[in-house]
Design a protein around this motif. Structure first.
Motif, short mmCIF file in Angstrom:
data_model
loop_
_atom_site.label_atom_id
_atom_site.label_comp_id
_atom_site.label_asym_id
_atom_site.label_seq_id
_atom_site.Cartn_x
_atom_site.Cartn_y
_atom_site.Cartn_z
N TRP A 107 -17.73 -37.26 86.74
CA TRP A 107 -16.90 -37.24 85.54
C TRP A 107 -16.93 -38.60 84.84
CZ3 TRP A 107 -14.89 -34.49 81.91
CH2 TRP A 107 -13.83 -34.96 81.16
N TRP A 108 -16.79 -39.68 85.63
CA TRP A 108 -16.81 -41.02 85.05
C TRP A 108 -18.19 -41.38 84.52
CZ3 TRP A 108 -12.60 -42.86 83.36
CH2 TRP A 108 -11.41 -42.56 84.00
N LEU A 109 -19.24 -40.95 85.21
CA LEU A 109 -20.59 -41.19 84.70
C LEU A 109 -20.82 -40.44 83.39
CD1 LEU A 109 -22.79 -41.07 87.93
CD2 LEU A 109 -22.44 -43.02 86.42
N LEU A 110 -20.30 -39.23 83.31
CA LEU A 110 -20.42 -38.45 82.08
C LEU A 110 -19.72 -39.15 80.92
CD1 LEU A 110 -21.23 -35.84 80.57
CD2 LEU A 110 -19.09 -34.84 81.39
N LEU A 111 -18.48 -39.61 81.16
CA LEU A 111 -17.76 -40.33 80.11
C LEU A 111 -18.45 -41.63 79.72
CD1 LEU A 111 -13.98 -39.89 81.03
CD2 LEU A 111 -15.20 -38.98 79.06
N ALA A 112 -18.96 -42.36 80.70
CA ALA A 112 -19.66 -43.61 80.40
C ALA A 112 -20.93 -43.35 79.60
CB ALA A 112 -20.00 -44.36 81.70
N THR A 113 -21.64 -42.29 79.95
CA THR A 113 -22.85 -41.94 79.21
C THR A 113 -22.50 -41.52 77.79
OG1 THR A 113 -23.88 -41.20 81.27
CG2 THR A 113 -24.93 -40.51 79.22
N ALA A 114 -21.46 -40.71 77.64
CA ALA A 114 -21.04 -40.28 76.30
C ALA A 114 -20.63 -41.48 75.46
CB ALA A 114 -19.89 -39.28 76.41
N PHE A 115 -19.91 -42.42 76.08
CA PHE A 115 -19.51 -43.63 75.35
C PHE A 115 -20.73 -44.45 74.95
CE2 PHE A 115 -18.56 -48.18 75.50
CZ PHE A 115 -17.68 -48.27 74.43
N ALA A 116 -21.65 -44.63 75.88
CA ALA A 116 -22.83 -45.45 75.60
C ALA A 116 -23.67 -44.86 74.48
CB ALA A 116 -23.68 -45.61 76.86
N THR A 117 -23.79 -43.54 74.46
CA THR A 117 -24.60 -42.91 73.41
C THR A 117 -23.86 -42.80 72.08
OG1 THR A 117 -23.98 -40.67 74.12
CG2 THR A 117 -25.99 -41.62 75.07
N SER A 118 -22.57 -43.14 72.05
CA SER A 118 -21.81 -43.04 70.81
C SER A 118 -21.60 -44.38 70.11
CB SER A 118 -20.44 -42.39 71.06
OG SER A 118 -19.61 -43.27 71.78
N ILE A 119 -22.08 -45.47 70.70
CA ILE A 119 -21.91 -46.78 70.07
C ILE A 119 -22.55 -46.80 68.68
CG2 ILE A 119 -22.50 -49.23 70.27
CD1 ILE A 119 -20.42 -48.65 72.25
N ASP A 120 -23.71 -46.16 68.55
CA ASP A 120 -24.37 -46.14 67.25
C ASP A 120 -23.53 -45.38 66.22
OD1 ASP A 120 -24.85 -43.71 68.51
OD2 ASP A 120 -26.90 -43.53 67.75
N ALA A 121 -22.81 -44.36 66.64
CA ALA A 121 -21.94 -43.63 65.72
C ALA A 121 -20.75 -44.50 65.29
CB ALA A 121 -21.44 -42.33 66.37
N LEU A 122 -20.30 -45.36 66.18
CA LEU A 122 -19.25 -46.32 65.83
C LEU A 122 -19.75 -47.24 64.71
CD1 LEU A 122 -16.40 -47.53 66.79
CD2 LEU A 122 -17.81 -49.20 67.98
N ALA A 123 -20.96 -47.75 64.88
CA ALA A 123 -21.54 -48.63 63.87
C ALA A 123 -21.77 -47.88 62.55
CB ALA A 123 -22.85 -49.22 64.38
N VAL A 124 -22.20 -46.62 62.63
CA VAL A 124 -22.38 -45.81 61.42
C VAL A 124 -21.04 -45.63 60.71
CG1 VAL A 124 -22.87 -43.45 60.62
CG2 VAL A 124 -24.50 -44.65 62.09
N GLY A 125 -19.99 -45.42 61.49
CA GLY A 125 -18.65 -45.28 60.90
C GLY A 125 -18.25 -46.52 60.11
N ILE A 126 -18.60 -47.68 60.63
CA ILE A 126 -18.31 -48.93 59.90
C ILE A 126 -19.07 -48.94 58.59
CG2 ILE A 126 -18.64 -51.44 59.95
CD1 ILE A 126 -18.09 -51.27 63.00
N GLY A 127 -20.33 -48.55 58.63
CA GLY A 127 -21.13 -48.49 57.40
C GLY A 127 -20.60 -47.46 56.41
N LEU A 128 -20.11 -46.34 56.91
CA LEU A 128 -19.59 -45.29 56.04
C LEU A 128 -18.31 -45.72 55.34
CD1 LEU A 128 -20.23 -42.11 58.21
CD2 LEU A 128 -21.49 -42.84 56.18
N ALA A 129 -17.64 -46.74 55.88
CA ALA A 129 -16.42 -47.23 55.24
C ALA A 129 -16.72 -47.80 53.86
CB ALA A 129 -15.76 -48.30 56.11
N LEU A 130 -17.95 -48.18 53.61
CA LEU A 130 -18.34 -48.73 52.31
C LEU A 130 -18.75 -47.65 51.31
CD1 LEU A 130 -20.50 -51.74 53.51
CD2 LEU A 130 -18.15 -51.78 52.67
N MET A 131 -18.91 -46.44 51.79
CA MET A 131 -19.40 -45.36 50.93
C MET A 131 -18.27 -44.40 50.59
SD MET A 131 -22.87 -44.61 53.11
CE MET A 131 -23.38 -43.26 52.05
N ASP A 132 -18.51 -43.61 49.57
CA ASP A 132 -17.55 -42.60 49.16
C ASP A 132 -17.86 -41.30 49.90
OD1 ASP A 132 -15.51 -41.28 47.83
OD2 ASP A 132 -16.78 -40.77 46.11
N VAL A 133 -17.40 -41.23 51.16
CA VAL A 133 -17.64 -40.03 51.97
C VAL A 133 -16.32 -39.56 52.56
CG1 VAL A 133 -19.98 -40.71 52.60
CG2 VAL A 133 -18.10 -41.32 54.10
#
Length: 191
Positions: A107-133
């Motif tokens: 369970w913890w490995l699954l959560l850690a893997t999900a978190f690790a693969t979502s870091i790029d989505a976090l960065a995309v969210g920061i970029g989307l803050a500048l756009m009208d979306v």
């Protein structure tokens, strides 16, 4: 952002979760489709939350996230991938652990893997803050695509293991390390 752009973004954000879930599926006994869907939902929920958090952080914190995200992802995926490679050599696939310990650790490995693969989505969210979306719609699209791809990846990983055997689990760990290394070298400008 138009619907086609949102769809393309959503599926591009789910690619690393798909690859990671193949390795995860390779470690499972015969997963029932509902169990694979639960694993896919974990990836999807984390991947939905990540761009929302990135949006909330906004551009003020972008320099801090961008400065460390690649090191965090690399470290997590190196540890998780290394564990998967190690587990592929043991007879029971988990280094002799009891079923209860494997469940908690899984369970913890699954959560850690999900978190690790979502870091790029976090960065995309920061970029989307500048756009009208519409960030909620975009985040939900990313989460839905990730749920689908991670569920399919889990089932595909198990199928590969049934056809090829334990080397697929080793290969899954190697893929995770490769994803982390690729992210690190890209951010360091080496690739």
């Amino acid at each position: 952002m138009n619907p086609l752009t949102t769809l393309l973004l959503a599926f591009s954000m789910s690619a690393d979760a798909f690859a990671a879930s193949i390795g995860s599926g390779a470690q499972m006994g015969r997963p029932h489709p509902l169990r694979a869907l639960r694993r896919g939902l974990v990836f999807g929920v984390v991947e939905t939350i990540a761009p929302l958090l990135g949006w909330a952080l906004g551009m003020g914190a972008a320099q801090y996230v961008e400065a460390w995200d690649h090191w965090i992802v690399f470290s997590l995926l190196l540890l998780i991938g290394g564990h998967m490679m190690y587990a592929s050599f043991s007879a029971d696939g988990e280094g002799g652990s009891s079923a209860a310990t494997r469940g908690r650790r899984g369970w913890w490995l699954l959560l850690a893997t999900a978190f690790a693969t979502s870091i790029d989505a976090l960065a995309v969210g920061i970029g989307l803050a500048l756009m009208d979306v519409n960030i909620v719609t975009t985040a939900l699209a990313i989460g839905a695509a990730t749920t689908l791809m991670a569920t399919l990846g889990t089932l595909f990983g198990r199928w590969l293991t049934d056809k090829v055997g334990r080397p697929v689990e080793f290969l899954g760990g190697l893929i995770l390390i490769g994803i982390g290394s690729g992210i690190l070298t890209q951010h360091l400008g080496l690739w």
